[in-house]
Design a protein around this motif. Structure first.
Motif, PDB file in Angstrom:
ATOM      1  N   PRO A   1       0.813  -1.224   0.000  1.00 47.21           N
ATOM      2  CA  PRO A   1       0.000   0.000   0.000  1.00 47.21           C
ATOM      3  C   PRO A   1       0.846   1.273   0.000  1.00 47.21           C
ATOM      4  N   VAL A   2       2.114   1.172   0.386  1.00 53.64           N
ATOM      5  CA  VAL A   2       3.019   2.332   0.369  1.00 53.64           C
ATOM      6  C   VAL A   2       4.324   1.905  -0.298  1.00 53.64           C
ATOM      7  N   LYS A   3       5.033   2.879  -0.862  1.00 52.63           N
ATOM      8  CA  LYS A   3       6.294   2.581  -1.530  1.00 52.63           C
ATOM      9  C   LYS A   3       7.414   2.416  -0.505  1.00 52.63           C
ATOM     10  N   THR A   4       8.385   1.573  -0.857  1.00 50.49           N
ATOM     11  CA  THR A   4       9.532   1.339   0.025  1.00 50.49           C
ATOM     12  C   THR A   4      10.700   2.200  -0.434  1.00 50.49           C
ATOM     13  N   ASN A   5      11.309   2.916   0.518  1.00 52.21           N
ATOM     14  CA  ASN A   5      12.465   3.758   0.208  1.00 52.21           C
ATOM     15  C   ASN A   5      13.657   2.899  -0.203  1.00 52.21           C
ATOM     16  N   LYS A   6      14.516   3.487  -1.019  1.00 57.29           N
ATOM     17  CA  LYS A   6      15.701   2.747  -1.456  1.00 57.29           C
ATOM     18  C   LYS A   6      16.719   2.613  -0.331  1.00 57.29           C
ATOM     19  N   ILE A   7      16.827   3.640   0.494  1.00 55.76           N
ATOM     20  CA  ILE A   7      17.808   3.622   1.588  1.00 55.76           C
ATOM     21  C   ILE A   7      17.072   3.313   2.890  1.00 55.76           C
ATOM     22  N   PRO A   8      17.490   2.269   3.618  1.00 52.62           N
ATOM     23  CA  PRO A   8      16.810   1.917   4.879  1.00 52.62           C
ATOM     24  C   PRO A   8      16.951   3.021   5.919  1.00 52.62           C
ATOM     25  N   ARG A   9      15.906   3.227   6.662  1.00 54.92           N
ATOM     26  CA  ARG A   9      15.900   4.223   7.729  1.00 54.92           C
ATOM     27  C   ARG A   9      16.628   3.661   8.946  1.00 54.92           C
ATOM     28  N   GLN A  10      17.323   4.534   9.649  1.00 56.87           N
ATOM     29  CA  GLN A  10      18.015   4.105  10.868  1.00 56.87           C
ATOM     30  C   GLN A  10      16.995   3.960  11.994  1.00 56.87           C
ATOM     31  N   ILE A  11      17.093   2.848  12.710  1.00 55.57           N
ATOM     32  CA  ILE A  11      16.172   2.596  13.818  1.00 55.57           C
ATOM     33  C   ILE A  11      16.725   3.240  15.082  1.00 55.57           C
ATOM     34  N   PRO A  12      15.940   4.118  15.743  1.00 49.62           N
ATOM     35  CA  PRO A  12      16.445   4.760  16.972  1.00 49.62           C
ATOM     36  C   PRO A  12      16.635   3.743  18.101  1.00 49.62           C
ATOM     37  N   GLU A  13      17.385   4.157  19.101  1.00 49.16           N
ATOM     38  CA  GLU A  13      17.617   3.279  20.247  1.00 49.16           C
ATOM     39  C   GLU A  13      16.294   2.990  20.952  1.00 49.16           C
ATOM     40  N   GLN A  14      16.086   1.723  21.279  1.00 47.20           N
ATOM     41  CA  GLN A  14      14.799   1.291  21.829  1.00 47.20           C
ATOM     42  C   GLN A  14      14.849   1.207  23.355  1.00 47.20           C
ATOM     43  N   ALA A  15      13.678   1.392  23.970  1.00 45.02           N
ATOM     44  CA  ALA A  15      13.563   1.219  25.429  1.00 45.02           C
ATOM     45  C   ALA A  15      13.793  -0.252  25.776  1.00 45.02           C
ATOM     46  N   TRP A  16      14.151  -0.523  27.026  1.00 48.09           N
ATOM     47  CA  TRP A  16      14.487  -1.900  27.434  1.00 48.09           C
ATOM     48  C   TRP A  16      13.326  -2.859  27.223  1.00 48.09           C
ATOM     49  N   TYR A  17      12.101  -2.358  27.438  1.00 45.94           N
ATOM     50  CA  TYR A  17      10.953  -3.245  27.293  1.00 45.94           C
ATOM     51  C   TYR A  17      10.589  -3.511  25.839  1.00 45.94           C
ATOM     52  N   MET A  18      11.202  -2.792  24.905  1.00 45.26           N
ATOM     53  CA  MET A  18      10.982  -3.062  23.487  1.00 45.26           C
ATOM     54  C   MET A  18      12.096  -3.922  22.896  1.00 45.26           C
ATOM     55  N   ASN A  19      12.958  -4.430  23.763  1.00 44.21           N
ATOM     56  CA  ASN A  19      13.992  -5.359  23.314  1.00 44.21           C
ATOM     57  C   ASN A  19      13.325  -6.561  22.649  1.00 44.21           C
ATOM     58  N   PRO A  20      13.812  -6.964  21.449  1.00 40.31           N
ATOM     59  CA  PRO A  20      13.129  -8.053  20.718  1.00 40.31           C
ATOM     60  C   PRO A  20      12.937  -9.324  21.546  1.00 40.31           C
ATOM     61  N   ILE A  21      13.985  -9.768  22.240  1.00 39.87           N
ATOM     62  CA  ILE A  21      13.884 -11.020  22.999  1.00 39.87           C
ATOM     63  C   ILE A  21      12.840 -10.893  24.099  1.00 39.87           C
ATOM     64  N   PHE A  22      12.850  -9.752  24.798  1.00 40.41           N
ATOM     65  CA  PHE A  22      11.905  -9.556  25.906  1.00 40.41           C
ATOM     66  C   PHE A  22      10.464  -9.523  25.395  1.00 40.41           C
ATOM     67  N   SER A  23      10.204  -8.739  24.342  1.00 36.98           N
ATOM     68  CA  SER A  23       8.826  -8.617  23.847  1.00 36.98           C
ATOM     69  C   SER A  23       8.341  -9.929  23.229  1.00 36.98           C
ATOM     70  N   ILE A  24       9.257 -10.679  22.602  1.00 39.06           N
ATOM     71  CA  ILE A  24       8.872 -11.976  22.022  1.00 39.06           C
ATOM     72  C   ILE A  24       8.468 -12.951  23.122  1.00 39.06           C
ATOM     73  N   LEU A  25       9.264 -12.996  24.199  1.00 35.11           N
ATOM     74  CA  LEU A  25       8.954 -13.914  25.307  1.00 35.11           C
ATOM     75  C   LEU A  25       7.663 -13.515  26.019  1.00 35.11           C
ATOM     76  N   ILE A  26       7.430 -12.217  26.148  1.00 30.69           N
ATOM     77  CA  ILE A  26       6.184 -11.745  26.775  1.00 30.69           C
ATOM     78  C   ILE A  26       4.984 -12.129  25.912  1.00 30.69           C
ATOM     79  N   GLY A  27       5.160 -12.034  24.595  1.00 29.81           N
ATOM     80  CA  GLY A  27       4.052 -12.308  23.677  1.00 29.81           C
ATOM     81  C   GLY A  27       3.557 -13.738  23.713  1.00 29.81           C
ATOM     82  N   GLY A  28       4.402 -14.693  24.117  1.00 35.30           N
ATOM     83  CA  GLY A  28       3.985 -16.089  24.118  1.00 35.30           C
ATOM     84  C   GLY A  28       3.216 -16.516  25.350  1.00 35.30           C
TER      85      GLY A  28
END
Length: 645
Positions: free
Chosen positions: A483-510
Motif C-alpha cells: 500500500p506504500v512505496k519502500t524507500n531505497k535507503i533503509p531508515r536508521q532505527i532509533p535506540e529502543q527502550a528496554w521493554y521493546m527489546n526483541p527477545i523480551f517482547s517476544i517472550l512476553i508475547g507467548g
C-alpha cells in the motif's frame, strides 16, 4: 438406529456446543454408520472372539505385544489388520485362546498350565515391576477394570486393562514378593432387543485375581481344580492365597465368564469409558480463557479505534513539509515497513508450513467434533491427521511462494522444495532416532519397515508433489502490491527502550496464547502419557478458537507498539511473538514429566522429551503463522488508510 458417535454427542451435549451448530446444518446425519463401527447382533450360543492387544505401562511408555510374555497361546496366532494410526500407536491386535459363548456363563475354565524357568520368572518380574497392563478387546470394546471410588461423583471409574501382577509381602515378612494375576473373572454386559431377541455387547469388564490353584494327583488335561470347581460351584472371590512367581513352579491360568443384561443401548456403550467427572474444570478453563480474550480484545479495540483513528486523521491532515518533519510514531516508517526481512526465504518456508498445519488442525477438529473420529475407531485420529497433513501440502506451497513473490523473489522452485522438505525432514530425523531407541528395547511400539516405507511414500509421493503444484500456482498468481512505496535507503532505527527489546517482547508475547490452552493441555498430556481416553473435542475446538484469537491480538498489540517506536523490522518478530508460546509448552511438558509421571528409565525419558519436542515445534509453526498473518493484515490495513504522496 442411531450411529455410535452421534449418541456420544447427544450424551455430552453440554461439552459439544460446536457439534450442535454443525449437526443442525446437516440433514439425516444419523442415517449412516462410521466405517468399522457398525453394531453386531449376537444370538444365544454364538461364539465371541476375544482379542488381545499390546501390554502397556505408564512407567516406561514402551508397549510390547501380548505374546512377548509366555501367556497361554491359541493353536495359531493370527494378527488382525491394523490401520496406520494403530501401528504408530504400537497396537498389536491378535487372537486369543479365550473361548466365550454368548449368554452361556463359564466357571473356572482352565486355559493352560505353564512351568516357570529362570528366564520366564525374570520376564514376569520385570513387567510387574514396571506395572504393565494387559489390554484385550471384545466386539471392538476395550477391556476395563471397574474401580469403586468413594470420593468421586460417579462411584465407579474404569481402568483400561488389568495389571499383569503385583508386588506385596506376606504377613510378618518384610521381603517383597511378585504375584501374578492368573485367574480372570470376566463380565460381559449385553443389551437385548425385545423385538428380534438378539443381543449386542455393551460392556467388557474383568476382575483379576492371583490364586495358587490346587489339584489332586498328577496334572492332565482332565484334571479338576480343588480351589475352584464348576461342579461344586466353588468360585474364586479373593486373592487370599496368591500365586508367587518362582523358578521351577507352575502357573495355572483360568477364567470365569459372567453375562449381565444391561439397560445401556449399543449406541451409548462408550459413555462410561468417556465420562469425565471434571467437566467443570473444562468450563472454568474456557471461561478463564474467554475473560483473557475479552480483556485483550478490549485493549486492542481501545488502542486501535481511538489511537489509530486519531493518528490517521492527524497524518492525513498534514499539508506542509514543516509539519511532516514533526511526525512521530508509526507513520515515520511507512517507507521501510514493507522492506523484505533478512532470511526472507526461511520466513516464507515457515509461513507455508504453518498454513499446512493450520489447515490440518482445523479440518481434524471439525471431523472430531462431528464424531467421525470416534474412539471405537482406534488409530483413526492419527491416520486422519497424517492424511490431512499431506493433502494440505498444496496450501503450504501456495502460501510460501506467493509471499516469496511479494518479496520480489524469482526462484520459486527452491522455496517450494524447502517447504516440502524442511519441517518434515527435521521431524523425520527425530522420529527415526526415537524409533531406533524403541527398536533397541524390542518394543512393539517400534514402527515396522513397511509402515516406515508408507510414511516416506506419503511424504514423497503425495505431499511433495502437492507442495510443488501449490507453489507453482502461488507464484503464478500476481503478488499483492504494497500500500506504500519502500524507500531505497533503509531508515536508521532509533535506540529502543528496554521493554521493546526483541527477545523480551517476544517472550512476553507467548505467555497469553499458552495461558489460553495450558489447562486443556494438561488433559491432553494425561490422555497421551497416562493411557486415558480423551474425547473432549467440543472443549478443544473452543480452546483452539480462543488460541487463534489470542495469538492474533497479542501479536497485533505488540507489533503496533514496535512500529510506534519506529522499529520497522516486524516480519520475523510477528512470527516469533506468538510462536514463543511453544517454548512455554515445552517447559510445561518438562514440569509435567517431573511432577505427574513416574518414568525412571533413560530411554522412556528420551522418548517423552523427543515426542514433546516434535509437538512443541509443530505448535511453534502453527501459532507463529497465525500471529504473522494477523500482523500482516493489520499493517496492510493501517498503511493503506494513509494518504501518502
Amino acid at each position: 438406529m442411531e450411529s455410535q458417535s452421534r449418541s456420544i454427542h447427544n450424551k455430552r451435549s453440554t461439552a459439544m456446543i460446536p457439534a450442535l451448530l454443525f449437526l443442525s446444518l446437516i440433514h439425516g446425519v444419523h442415517c449412516f454408520y462410521l466405517p468399522g463401527v457398525a453394531p453386531e447382533d449376537f444370538q444365544k450360543g454364538d461364539p465371541l472372539k476375544v482379542k488381545v492387544n499390546k501390554l502397556t505401562s505408564i512407567k516406561t511408555q514402551l508397549p510390547y505385544s501380548y505374546y512377548s510374555l509366555p501367556f497361554c497361546t491359541p493353536e495359531k496366532i493370527v494378527d488382525s489388520a491394523e490401520n496406520l494410526g494403530e501401528v504408530l500407536r504400537g497396537d498389536r491386535i491378535e487372537n486369543s485362546p479365550y473361548a466365550f459363548t454368548m449368554q452361556e456363563p463359564q466357571l473356572c475354565t482352565v486355559l493352560c498350565r505353564i512351568m516357570i524357568d529362570a528366564k520366564t520368572a525374570k520376564q514376569f518380574k520385570e513387567k510387574i515391576d514396571d506395572e504393565y497392563r494387559v489390554n484385550m478387546i471384545l466386539d471392538n470394546l476395550p477391556l476395563v477394570v471397574p474401580i469403586k471410588r468413594l470420593d468421586q461423583a460417579s462411584n465407579t471409574v474404569y481402568q483400561l486393562g488389568y495389571h499383569i501382577g503385583l508386588k506385596g509381602q506376606y504377613a510378618g515378612n518384610k521381603e517383597e514378593k511378585y504375584f501374578i494375576h492368573n485367574h480372570l473373572a470376566f463380565t460381559v454386559k449385553y443389551h437385548r432387543d425385545l423385538q428380534t431377541g438378539s443381543s449386542r455387547i455393551v460392556g467388557f469388564e474383568v476382575k483379576p485375581y492371583s490364586i495358587k490353584h490346587e489339584y489332586e494327583g498328577k496334572w492332565s488335561e482332565k484334571t479338576r481344580l480343588t480351589t475352584c470347581d464348576p461342579h461344586t460351584k466353588r468360585t474364586v472371590v479373593n486373592s487370599n492365597t496368591p500365586l508367587e512367581v518362582e523358578v521351577n513352579k507352575e502357573i495355572i491360568f483360568s477364567y470365569d465368564v459372567e453375562y449381565q443384561e444391561s439397560d445401556v443401548k449399543w449406541a451409548s456403550r462408550w459413555d462410561s469409558y468417556l465420562l469425565m467427572s471434571d467437566d467443570q474444570i473444562h468450563w472454568f478453563s474456557i471461561v478463564n480463557s474467554l475473560m483473557i480474550v475479552l480483556f485483550l480484545t478490549g485493549m486492542v479495540a481501545m488502542i486501535m479505534l481511538r489511537t489509530l483513528y486519531r493518528d490517521i486523521s492527524k497524518y492525513n491532515e498534514l499539508e506542509t513539509q514543516e509539519e511532516a518533519l514533526e511526525e512521530t510514531g508509526w507513520k515515520l516508517v511507512h517507507g521501510d515497513v514493507f522492506r523484505p526481512p533478512s532470511n526472507s526465504d526461511l520466513l516464507c518456508v515457515y509461513v507455508g508450513t504453518g498454513v499446512q498445519f493450520l489447515g490440518m488442525v482445523l479440518v481434524t477438529m471439525i471431523f472430531a467434533v462431528l464424531g467421525f473420529l470416534s474412539p471405537s475407531n482406534r488409530g483413526g485420529l492419527m491416520t486422519a491427521m497424517l492424511l490431512l497433513w499431506v493433502s494440505m501440502g498444496i496450501f503450504a506451497g501456495y502460501a510460501s511462494t506467493n509471499l516469496y513473490k511479494m518479496f520480489k523473489g524469482a526462484e520459486w522452485k527452491k522455496i517450494a522444495a524447502k517447504t516440502a522438505f524442511m519441517f518434515p525432514a527435521i521431524v523425520f530425523v527425530i522420529f527415526f532416532v526415537l524409533n531406533a531407541l524403541i527398536w533397541g528395547q524390542k518394543s512393539s511400539g517400534a514402527v515396522p519397515f513397511g509402515t516406515m516405507f508408507a510414511l516416506v511414500f506419503l511424504w514423497f509421493g503425495i505431499s511433495v508433489p502437492l507442495v510443488i503444484v501449490g507453489g507453482y500456482v502461488g507464484f503464478k498468481k500476481p503478488a499483492m502490491e504494497d500500500p506504500v512505496k519502500t524507500n531505497k535507503i533503509p531508515r536508521q532505527i532509533p535506540e529502543q527502550a528496554w521493554y521493546m527489546n526483541p527477545i523480551f517482547s517476544i517472550l512476553i508475547g507467548g505467555i497469553l496464547p499458552f495461558g489460553a490452552v495450558f489447562i486443556e493441555l494438561f488433559f491432553i498430556l494425561t490422555s497421551i502419557w497416562l493411557n486415558q481416553f480423551y474425547y473432549m473435542f467440543g472443549f478443544l475446538f473452543l480452546v483452539f478458537i480462543i488460541l487463534v484469537i489470542t495469538c492474533a491480538e497479542i501479536t497485533i498489540v505488540l507489533c503496533y507498539f514496535q512500529l510506534c517506536s519506529e522499529d520497522y523490522k516486524w516480519w520475523w518478530r510477528s512470527y516469533l511473538t506468538s510462536g514463543s508460546s511453544a517454548l512455554y509448552l515445552f517447559l510445561y511438558a518438562a514440569f509435567y514429566f517431573f511432577t505427574k509421571l513416574e518414568i525412571t528409565k533413560l530411554v522412556s525419558g528420551l522418548l517423552y522429551f523427543g515426542y514433546m519436542l516434535i509437538a512443541s515445534y509443530a505448535f511453534f509453526v502453527l501459532t507463529g503463522t497465525i500471529g504473522f498473518y494477523a500482523c500482516f493484515c493489520f499493517i496492510r490495513l493501517i498503511y493503506s488508510s494513509l494518504k501518502i504522496d
